[in-house]
Write a protein that holds these residues in place. Structure first.
Motif, PDB file in Angstrom:
ATOM      1  N   LEU A 199     -25.745 -20.914 -32.788  1.00  0.00           N
ATOM      2  CA  LEU A 199     -25.967 -19.461 -33.071  1.00  0.00           C
ATOM      3  C   LEU A 199     -26.997 -19.214 -33.946  1.00  0.00           C
ATOM      4  O   LEU A 199     -27.503 -17.976 -33.849  1.00  0.00           O
ATOM      5  CB  LEU A 199     -24.382 -19.383 -33.891  1.00  0.00           C
ATOM      6  N   TRP A 200     -27.569 -20.271 -34.945  1.00  0.00           N
ATOM      7  CA  TRP A 200     -28.505 -19.510 -35.767  1.00  0.00           C
ATOM      8  C   TRP A 200     -29.965 -19.720 -35.295  1.00  0.00           C
ATOM      9  O   TRP A 200     -30.842 -19.202 -35.749  1.00  0.00           O
ATOM     10  CB  TRP A 200     -28.569 -20.791 -37.175  1.00  0.00           C
ATOM     11  N   LYS A 201     -29.837 -20.037 -33.852  1.00  0.00           N
ATOM     12  CA  LYS A 201     -31.113 -19.774 -33.346  1.00  0.00           C
ATOM     13  C   LYS A 201     -30.918 -18.589 -32.296  1.00  0.00           C
ATOM     14  O   LYS A 201     -32.048 -17.607 -32.219  1.00  0.00           O
ATOM     15  CB  LYS A 201     -31.625 -20.842 -32.165  1.00  0.00           C
ATOM     16  N   ILE A 202     -29.993 -18.401 -31.810  1.00  0.00           N
ATOM     17  CA  ILE A 202     -29.912 -17.302 -30.678  1.00  0.00           C
ATOM     18  C   ILE A 202     -29.627 -15.861 -31.262  1.00  0.00           C
ATOM     19  O   ILE A 202     -30.176 -14.928 -31.016  1.00  0.00           O
ATOM     20  CB  ILE A 202     -28.805 -17.298 -29.587  1.00  0.00           C
ATOM     21  N   MET A 203     -28.664 -15.821 -32.245  1.00  0.00           N
ATOM     22  CA  MET A 203     -28.314 -14.540 -32.884  1.00  0.00           C
ATOM     23  C   MET A 203     -29.380 -13.754 -33.750  1.00  0.00           C
ATOM     24  O   MET A 203     -29.679 -12.655 -33.368  1.00  0.00           O
ATOM     25  CB  MET A 203     -26.977 -14.699 -33.879  1.00  0.00           C
ATOM     26  N   PRO A 204     -30.142 -14.590 -34.630  1.00  0.00           N
ATOM     27  CA  PRO A 204     -31.211 -13.513 -35.207  1.00  0.00           C
ATOM     28  C   PRO A 204     -32.195 -13.378 -34.344  1.00  0.00           C
ATOM     29  O   PRO A 204     -32.985 -12.296 -34.366  1.00  0.00           O
ATOM     30  CB  PRO A 204     -31.748 -14.597 -36.517  1.00  0.00           C
ATOM     31  N   ALA A 205     -32.456 -14.085 -33.172  1.00  0.00           N
ATOM     32  CA  ALA A 205     -33.531 -13.837 -32.247  1.00  0.00           C
ATOM     33  C   ALA A 205     -33.250 -12.778 -31.492  1.00  0.00           C
ATOM     34  O   ALA A 205     -34.061 -11.954 -31.396  1.00  0.00           O
ATOM     35  CB  ALA A 205     -34.083 -15.207 -31.472  1.00  0.00           C
ATOM     36  N   LEU A 206     -32.006 -12.537 -31.079  1.00  0.00           N
ATOM     37  CA  LEU A 206     -31.563 -11.441 -30.334  1.00  0.00           C
ATOM     38  C   LEU A 206     -31.515 -10.119 -31.253  1.00  0.00           C
ATOM     39  O   LEU A 206     -31.970  -9.046 -30.824  1.00  0.00           O
ATOM     40  CB  LEU A 206     -30.044 -11.638 -29.891  1.00  0.00           C
ATOM     41  N   ALA A 207     -31.237 -10.292 -32.364  1.00  0.00           N
ATOM     42  CA  ALA A 207     -30.783  -9.056 -33.295  1.00  0.00           C
ATOM     43  C   ALA A 207     -32.321  -8.648 -33.674  1.00  0.00           C
ATOM     44  O   ALA A 207     -32.369  -7.251 -33.727  1.00  0.00           O
ATOM     45  CB  ALA A 207     -30.286  -9.596 -34.565  1.00  0.00           C
ATOM     46  N   THR A 208     -33.481  -9.352 -33.455  1.00  0.00           N
ATOM     47  CA  THR A 208     -34.704  -8.754 -33.904  1.00  0.00           C
ATOM     48  C   THR A 208     -35.518  -8.348 -32.646  1.00  0.00           C
ATOM     49  O   THR A 208     -36.626  -8.099 -32.599  1.00  0.00           O
ATOM     50  CB  THR A 208     -35.356  -9.867 -34.674  1.00  0.00           C
ATOM     51  N   GLY A 209     -34.858  -8.480 -31.111  1.00  0.00           N
ATOM     52  CA  GLY A 209     -35.259  -7.950 -30.301  1.00  0.00           C
ATOM     53  C   GLY A 209     -35.954  -8.834 -29.268  1.00  0.00           C
ATOM     54  O   GLY A 209     -36.484  -8.314 -28.294  1.00  0.00           O
ATOM     55  N   ASN A 210     -35.829 -10.150 -29.483  1.00  0.00           N
ATOM     56  CA  ASN A 210     -36.288 -10.984 -28.740  1.00  0.00           C
ATOM     57  C   ASN A 210     -35.388 -11.488 -27.319  1.00  0.00           C
ATOM     58  O   ASN A 210     -34.150 -10.970 -27.432  1.00  0.00           O
ATOM     59  CB  ASN A 210     -36.779 -12.468 -29.226  1.00  0.00           C
ATOM     60  N   CYS A 211     -36.046 -12.156 -26.459  1.00  0.00           N
ATOM     61  CA  CYS A 211     -35.444 -12.519 -25.316  1.00  0.00           C
ATOM     62  C   CYS A 211     -35.050 -13.972 -25.597  1.00  0.00           C
ATOM     63  O   CYS A 211     -36.130 -14.690 -25.903  1.00  0.00           O
ATOM     64  CB  CYS A 211     -36.031 -12.383 -23.897  1.00  0.00           C
ATOM     65  N   VAL A 212     -34.004 -14.778 -25.201  1.00  0.00           N
ATOM     66  CA  VAL A 212     -33.759 -16.012 -25.676  1.00  0.00           C
ATOM     67  C   VAL A 212     -33.248 -17.013 -24.525  1.00  0.00           C
ATOM     68  O   VAL A 212     -32.478 -16.454 -23.637  1.00  0.00           O
ATOM     69  CB  VAL A 212     -32.864 -16.173 -26.764  1.00  0.00           C
ATOM     70  N   ILE A 213     -33.903 -18.067 -24.539  1.00  0.00           N
ATOM     71  CA  ILE A 213     -33.337 -19.223 -23.431  1.00  0.00           C
ATOM     72  C   ILE A 213     -33.026 -20.475 -24.653  1.00  0.00           C
ATOM     73  O   ILE A 213     -33.708 -20.802 -25.100  1.00  0.00           O
ATOM     74  CB  ILE A 213     -34.347 -19.797 -22.507  1.00  0.00           C
ATOM     75  N   LEU A 214     -31.547 -20.616 -24.290  1.00  0.00           N
ATOM     76  CA  LEU A 214     -31.035 -21.740 -25.173  1.00  0.00           C
ATOM     77  C   LEU A 214     -30.778 -22.999 -24.385  1.00  0.00           C
ATOM     78  O   LEU A 214     -30.018 -22.878 -23.291  1.00  0.00           O
ATOM     79  CB  LEU A 214     -29.682 -21.376 -25.875  1.00  0.00           C
ATOM     80  N   ARG A 215     -31.419 -24.007 -24.868  1.00  0.00           N
ATOM     81  CA  ARG A 215     -31.109 -25.245 -24.035  1.00  0.00           C
ATOM     82  C   ARG A 215     -30.360 -26.312 -25.018  1.00  0.00           C
ATOM     83  O   ARG A 215     -31.247 -26.912 -25.863  1.00  0.00           O
ATOM     84  CB  ARG A 215     -32.363 -25.969 -23.566  1.00  0.00           C
ATOM     85  N   PRO A 216     -29.166 -26.668 -24.828  1.00  0.00           N
ATOM     86  CA  PRO A 216     -28.714 -27.328 -26.006  1.00  0.00           C
ATOM     87  C   PRO A 216     -28.769 -29.082 -25.557  1.00  0.00           C
ATOM     88  O   PRO A 216     -29.424 -29.365 -24.621  1.00  0.00           O
ATOM     89  CB  PRO A 216     -27.200 -27.147 -25.734  1.00  0.00           C
ATOM     90  N   SER A 217     -28.409 -29.926 -26.596  1.00  0.00           N
ATOM     91  CA  SER A 217     -28.506 -31.107 -26.351  1.00  0.00           C
ATOM     92  C   SER A 217     -27.560 -31.753 -24.974  1.00  0.00           C
ATOM     93  O   SER A 217     -26.495 -31.107 -24.996  1.00  0.00           O
ATOM     94  CB  SER A 217     -28.007 -31.915 -27.451  1.00  0.00           C
ATOM     95  N   PRO A 218     -28.042 -32.529 -24.234  1.00  0.00           N
ATOM     96  CA  PRO A 218     -27.357 -33.026 -23.050  1.00  0.00           C
ATOM     97  C   PRO A 218     -26.121 -33.654 -23.696  1.00  0.00           C
ATOM     98  O   PRO A 218     -25.163 -34.044 -22.716  1.00  0.00           O
ATOM     99  CB  PRO A 218     -28.329 -34.129 -22.180  1.00  0.00           C
ATOM    100  N   LEU A 219     -26.072 -34.169 -24.923  1.00  0.00           N
ATOM    101  CA  LEU A 219     -24.874 -34.892 -25.445  1.00  0.00           C
ATOM    102  C   LEU A 219     -23.814 -34.111 -25.775  1.00  0.00           C
ATOM    103  O   LEU A 219     -22.410 -34.347 -25.708  1.00  0.00           O
ATOM    104  CB  LEU A 219     -25.233 -35.776 -26.745  1.00  0.00           C
ATOM    105  N   THR A 220     -24.207 -32.767 -26.263  1.00  0.00           N
ATOM    106  CA  THR A 220     -23.022 -31.807 -26.602  1.00  0.00           C
ATOM    107  C   THR A 220     -23.346 -30.446 -26.024  1.00  0.00           C
ATOM    108  O   THR A 220     -23.733 -29.402 -26.723  1.00  0.00           O
ATOM    109  CB  THR A 220     -23.106 -31.525 -28.053  1.00  0.00           C
ATOM    110  N   PRO A 221     -23.414 -30.338 -24.517  1.00  0.00           N
ATOM    111  CA  PRO A 221     -23.593 -28.909 -23.916  1.00  0.00           C
ATOM    112  C   PRO A 221     -22.493 -27.891 -23.963  1.00  0.00           C
ATOM    113  O   PRO A 221     -22.869 -26.915 -23.425  1.00  0.00           O
ATOM    114  CB  PRO A 221     -24.175 -29.434 -22.667  1.00  0.00           C
TER     115      PRO A 221
END
Length: 497
Positions: free
Chosen positions: A179-201
């Motif tokens: 959340l702390w990566k995608i939400m402020p990035a979206l709010a500031t007008g960016n396009c985001v690609i999230l790749r989580p850890s394979p241990l906790t996807p």
């Protein structure tokens, strides 16, 4: 929604969000294990390299089109808040996923930091985002305002989106970090690609299923999990990606930085920590519970945890005895058992890492006061461990173990404590405890670390965090965490004459 379910009916999402469309993976399998048992929770096809390329292409096209970036700030933030509300409506389901995939006990005091806290912080972050100006005037002098053509000049700073952000997250607090990566990035007008850890996807793929309902423009948000690391490497090297926001170990963070360098990507790296807790002589009794506090906070799997505990040398034996007695309150068990106070570490590899560092510590002169070995039960459990460490050069005091292992070190005087606390390649967080607030503050001022907590632990959407030295680059949360996803464009505007 097409999902898998356990026999207990838990939500186990497995689909990716690529360019606005939910789809099954086409790559190597992702195997998710329950750390409490070691058994497979679910297995599914992860994203292929071609699917990662498709996500990058969709994000690049959306960023170049500029629709999302050009959306008025209030409107864009409102859309992101609507997405947050969709997430919040599934809080209980997300909490169950976190317990399943991370092994954090259902009654842990730290569980709030996994789900409740980041949800609340996102709301505050969006309010803060609205308070930040999109343009600011540069403080040029009166003389500079008159140009050589007899007209007037105004110089302003515009805050504009970086563009395409690759967000690569760690396993320990996955929803919080995601959340702390995608939400402020979206709010500031960016396009985001999230790749989580394979241990906790799973919690990330849950966000993908929910976000598919939000109606964001195509390509603005993609979420994909993979079984290997090819996709993650592409995200850090592809010139179409403008920024990498990575949370993980210092070793991997250094690799990410090297991969991002040829295309000069913006970096936001939150890496390892070996934080010190300094207990001043007038507050040494507070050290008695320090070890159990670290170990029960997600089995020591927290980068900001104070795993180096400094106490006056003459009080060390007494502190160690009290710490050992405090371990009676630790009940190791399955994360779903309400009686459990300490759950497992994430994997077999992490158990072996804890074993190896205890062995290295003892070989270098440390003594095991409590714990020190794998717990005798199925799953990935390591006993809460207290080490009596002779000096700060010990491997257990220098390297991040990321497990329920603390090193207790005696100091001669306050200067000695500060010297040892700063004798680390890492500098993420730190703690000072003292009844004399001025004396404690004086110590805090001398610590070389990104955050110092004095007689407290504080985390807020309005207050940033980040590391110095080998603990990272840039900061998250607060004003700096929002501005990290923006470039500054200076515009010098002259009047016509």
């Amino acid at each position: 929604m097409a999902t898998q379910a356990t026999s207990q009916g838990s939500w186990l999402p497995t689909r990716m969000l690529i360019g606005g469309t939910l789809c099954a993976g086409e790559g190597a399998p992702v195997v998710v294990r329950n750390p409490s048992t070691g058994e497979v929770t679910t297995e599914f096809a992860g994203a292929s390299l071609d699917q990662t390329k498709a996500a990058i292409a969709a994000a690049r096209a959306a960023a170049d089109k500029g629709e999302w970036a050009a959306t008025p700030q209030k409107v864009r933030v409102a859309k992101v808040r609507a997405l947050l509300e969709l997430f919040m409506a599934r809080t209980d389901d997300l909490r169950d996923l976190i317990v399943t995939e991370t092994g954090m006990p259902i009654k842990s005091f730290a569980l709030h930091a996994q789900v409740g806290a980041p949800m609340a912080q996102m709301d505050v972050m969006l309010d803060l985002c609205l308070k930040l100006p999109e343009i600011e005037e540069n403080p040029i002098s009166l003389e500079e305002r008159i140009n050589n053509m007899g007209g007037f000049v105004q110089s302003i700073r515009r805050y504009v989106p970086v563009g395409v952000v690759a967000a690569i997250s760690a396993y320990n607090f996955p929803l919080h970090i995601n959340l702390w990566k995608i939400m402020p990035a979206l709010a500031t007008g960016n396009c985001v690609i999230l790749r989580p850890s394979p241990l906790t996807p799973l919690s990330a793929l849950a966000l993908a299923e929910i976000a598919a309902e939000a109606g964001l423009p195509e390509g603005v948000l993609s979420i994909l999990a993979e079984g290997g690391a090819e996709g993650a490497q592409l995200l850090t090297t592809d010139p179409a990606v403008n920024m990498v926001s990575f949370t993980g170990s210092t070793e991997v963070g250094s690799i990410v930085a090297g991969q991002a360098a040829p295309s000069m990507k913006r970096l936001q790296l939150e890496l390892g920590g070996k934080s010190a807790q300094i207990f001043l002589p007038d507050r040494v009794e507070a050290a008695y519970s320090a070890a159990i506090g670290v170990c029960m906070a997600h089995a020591g799997q927290g980068c900001v945890l104070g795993t180096r505990i400094f106490v006056p040398q003459e009080e060390k034996a007494k502190v160690l005895g009290a710490m050992a007695a405090s371990m009676a309150y630790a009940k190791i068990g399955n994360s779903t058992d309400p009686e459990t106070t300490m759950g497992p570490v994430i994997s077999e590899a992490q158990v072996l890492r804890c074993e190896r560092y205890v062995k290295l510590a003892v070989e270098a002169g440390a003594t095991v006061v409590s714990g020190g070995k794998r717990a005798d039960r199925p799953g990935y459990f390591f006993e809460p461990t207290i080490l009596d460490v002779p000096d700060n050069k010990n491997p257990s005091a220098q390297d991040e173990i990321f497990g329920p292992v603390v090193s207790v070190i005696g100091y001669r005087d306050v200067d000695h404590a500060i010297e040892m606390a700063n004798d680390s390649s890492l500098g993420l967080s730190g703690y000072v405890f003292g009844k004399d607030a001025k004396a404690a503050l004086d110590v805090a001022r001398r610590l070389r670390t990104g955050t110092v907590n004095v007689n407290a632990f504080f985390a807020s959407a309005n207050s940033s965090s980040g590391g110095v030295k080998m603990s990272g680059i840039g900061r998250e949360r607060g004003v700096e965490g929002i501005r990290a996803f923006q470039d500054v464009q200076v515009m010098n505007l002259g009047s016509a004459v």
